[in-house]
Design a protein around this motif. Structure first.
Motif, PDB file in Angstrom:
ATOM      1  N   CYS A  46      48.126  19.500   2.614  1.00 13.20           N
ATOM      2  CA  CYS A  46      49.461  19.490   2.013  1.00 13.20           C
ATOM      3  C   CYS A  46      49.909  18.083   1.603  1.00 13.20           C
ATOM      4  O   CYS A  46      50.724  17.941   0.694  1.00 13.20           O
ATOM      5  N   GLY A  87      56.039  21.148   8.310  1.00 19.97           N
ATOM      6  CA  GLY A  87      56.146  22.363   7.517  1.00 19.97           C
ATOM      7  C   GLY A  87      57.562  22.744   7.146  1.00 19.97           C
ATOM      8  O   GLY A  87      57.806  23.877   6.723  1.00 19.97           O
ATOM      9  N   SER A 118      48.302  21.647   6.377  1.00 22.94           N
ATOM     10  CA  SER A 118      49.502  22.468   6.412  1.00 22.94           C
ATOM     11  C   SER A 118      49.662  23.198   7.743  1.00 22.94           C
ATOM     12  O   SER A 118      48.689  23.593   8.387  1.00 22.94           O
ATOM     13  N   THR A 119      50.919  23.378   8.126  1.00 25.52           N
ATOM     14  CA  THR A 119      51.290  24.106   9.342  1.00 25.52           C
ATOM     15  C   THR A 119      52.544  24.919   9.052  1.00 25.52           C
ATOM     16  O   THR A 119      53.357  24.517   8.211  1.00 25.52           O
ATOM     17  N   GLU A 121      56.366  26.280   9.567  1.00 24.91           N
ATOM     18  CA  GLU A 121      57.533  25.478   9.931  1.00 24.91           C
ATOM     19  C   GLU A 121      57.641  25.336  11.449  1.00 24.91           C
ATOM     20  O   GLU A 121      57.742  26.318  12.176  1.00 24.91           O
ATOM     21  N   THR A 128      49.971  30.472   8.293  1.00 27.48           N
ATOM     22  CA  THR A 128      50.370  29.178   7.741  1.00 27.48           C
ATOM     23  C   THR A 128      50.851  29.383   6.313  1.00 27.48           C
ATOM     24  O   THR A 128      50.057  29.362   5.367  1.00 27.48           O
ATOM     25  N   PRO A 130      54.249  27.935   4.990  1.00 26.65           N
ATOM     26  CA  PRO A 130      55.574  27.311   4.939  1.00 26.65           C
ATOM     27  C   PRO A 130      56.121  27.273   3.513  1.00 26.65           C
ATOM     28  O   PRO A 130      55.370  27.033   2.559  1.00 26.65           O
ATOM     29  N   TRP A 133      55.736  24.085   0.721  1.00 31.27           N
ATOM     30  CA  TRP A 133      54.640  23.799  -0.205  1.00 31.27           C
ATOM     31  C   TRP A 133      54.456  24.887  -1.262  1.00 31.27           C
ATOM     32  O   TRP A 133      53.704  24.694  -2.219  1.00 31.27           O
ATOM     33  N   SER A 150      49.026  27.766  14.450  1.00 33.28           N
ATOM     34  CA  SER A 150      49.683  26.924  13.477  1.00 33.28           C
ATOM     35  C   SER A 150      48.767  25.866  12.869  1.00 33.28           C
ATOM     36  O   SER A 150      49.145  25.143  11.956  1.00 33.28           O
TER      37      SER A 150
END
Length: 498
Positions: A46, A87, A118-119, A121, A128, A130, A133, A150
């Motif tokens: 991300c 996130g 990425s994770t 929120e 995953t 969020p 993104w 996550s």
């Protein structure tokens, strides 16, 4: 370009660089090229850090992984000067001024960090996706499915060959579940084995541990050697291992007593392929000389789930409060589901939280009694295959209801209505096995030993199995993992992603 890049684990790449067979610059460029090729399909990375990585790659690096490309998770693994969004749109522009201790140790090991993964929120979902993104992270084994959460971005990146290993963390299964879903090895260290500093004493009241997702056992062991040990001001120091973990994986596993179960602690269904994964593993363990039989700790699975979810609600409330303090963000900066979790956390009293937190001791004592008879506890890592993208999305009518509840601040009504109990069941029935290790602080691992279609005609998916050990005994897990890796190698099991 180093065309054979994806064939090597991190240790193998480090050896090539050290011998001068390939330069760290060539390896980094190969990693970035692979990222450019597949990340648009995956949305695993991300926050790119290419320019910073290229500058670091020119340096004379030292350490066991000198020059090896690496990615860190976009939560709790702060890199000075690079945003840590966790996130969340609320933290889009929040930038730490110092490295987290674990990141400093990654750097001291010689790793070259070229991005963040990425994770969901604040790490609060099992997938995953969020909103910050715009695109969900996808599983390289089946792009219609999630890699889990996550540490979903980290798992997707490793499985797709962008990096041989990536930073990850696990507060309820977030290393082990993505490992299971993506065909990787995932070790969750004991409470306190890896530091949480400088910004934190412990994550999630000690339920969360940091480490990495890897393709090989030796990478996991050697990375753990590089990051283990208390940092300055840590709340406590766990006893150090007798020898390095890199040495441990060279030692025999010995004859182990292993109890196994394929029953969900919540009494909910377990997918037949996860059952098959455990039964095949039990057979393999027996063939390797271990004593294996059905057994499970005397833990009330429903009670443990309530304890976990209480902590989960409280952490959601605290995470939003902290983000507000850092950025002044308003409600619109947080995802709807996260705001509902936070409302439930604020509705609970301090007494409710302390009462449930105290029950963690009951689960630890029960698991301790189990380990008096058995060295390890074997279960499926998850109960169901990874969900399809969008499958867990909140339906429109429920979104409207959630907004009304938030507007009224009616958290108590949700508890009284029984909706919270339904939320617990919905949230955990897919992944009911991993939280035991988190609340007891014990080390555990997911090992990729079984592949099969999710259903008739579906894509082939990996199904990991979980082992839980006594507190502080990562060495036993790693010795067994090395034995299993040798007996049934998985390194050539790669997703079809091109």
């Amino acid at each position: 370009m180093f065309k054979e890049y994806t064939r090597y684990d991190a240790s193998g790449l480090a050896e090539l660089i050290a011998c001068g067979d390939v330069s760290s610059t060539e390896v980094l460029e190969a990693a970035m090229a692979r990222a450019a090729e597949v990340n648009p399909k995956l949305a695993a990375i991300c926050i790119p850090m290419d320019a910073m990585a290229r500058e670091r790659g020119k340096m004379s690096l030292q350490g066991p992984f000198a020059g090896v490309p690496f990615l860190i998770k976009d939560i709790a693994q702060d890199y000075a000067g690079v945003p840590t969004t966790a996130g969340s749109r609320a933290l889009r522009h929040w930038t730490p001024t110092r490295h987290a201790e674990i990141v400093q140790r990654f750097l001291d090991a010689g790793l070259v960090i070229f991005g963040k993964t990425s994770t969901p929120e604040f790490a609060f979902k099992g997938e995953t996706a969020p909103l910050i993104w715009g695109s969900p992270t996808r599983n390289p084994w089946d792009l219609d499915r999630t890699p889990g959460g996550s540490s979903g971005g980290a798992a997707a990146a490793v499985a797709a060959g962008i990096v041989p290993a990536a930073g990850a963390s696990d507060g309820g299964g977030s290393i082990r579940i993505p490992a299971s879903y993506c065909g990787l090895f995932g070790l969750r260290p004991s409470r306190g084995r890896v530091p949480s500093g400088q910004a934190h004493g412990e994550f999630w009241d000690g339920a969360s541990s940091q480490h990495a997702l890897t393709r090989s056992v030796r990478d996991s062991a050697r990375i753990l050697d590089a990051i283990a040990g208390a940092d300055v001001g840590a709340p406590f120091a766990i006893a150090p291992p007798e020898r390095s973990y890199a040495e441990e994986i060279q030692r025999p596993a010995g004859k182990l007593r292993i109890g196994y179960s394929v029953q969900s602690p919540l009494g909910t269904p377990v997918h037949p392929e996860y059952v098959q994964a455990v039964m095949r593993t039990a057979k393999l363990l027996t063939e390797l000389g271990h004593d294996v039989e059905p057994a499970q700790p005397e833990v009330d699975g429903q009670a443990l789930a309530r304890s976990f979810i209480t902590m989960y609600f409280g952490q959601a409330a605290a995470s939003i409060a902290q983000a507000r303090r850092l950025t002044g963000a308003g409600n619109e900066a947080f995802e709807l589901e996260t705001r509902v979790l936070a409302l439930l956390g604020r509705t609970l009293s301090a007494g409710d939280y302390v009462d449930q937190r105290a029950r963690w001791n009951d689960y630890a004592r029960a698991l301790g009694r189990f380990h008096q008879s058995y060295d390890l506890y074997l279960t499926p890592t998850a109960a169901q295959p990874p969900n399809r993208i969008g499958e867990l999305a909140t339906p429109p009518l429920q979104q409207v209801a959630a907004k009304i509840v938030l507007a009224l601040g009616a958290g108590k009504l949700l508890f009284k209505s029984g909706m919270v109990d339904k939320l617990v069941a919905t949230s955990l029935q897919r992944v009911p096995f991993t939280q035991l290790s988190n609340l007891t602080g014990t080390p555990s691992m997911s090992v990729p030993l079984h592949w099969a279609p999710a259903e008739t005609g579906g894509a082939e998916l990996p199904y990991g199995v979980q082992f839980v050990a006594r507190f502080g005994d990562e060495a036993m897990l790693l010795r067994l993992a090395a034995q299993l890796e040798q007996a049934q190698p998985w390194s050539e099991c790669r997703p079809p992603l091109q």
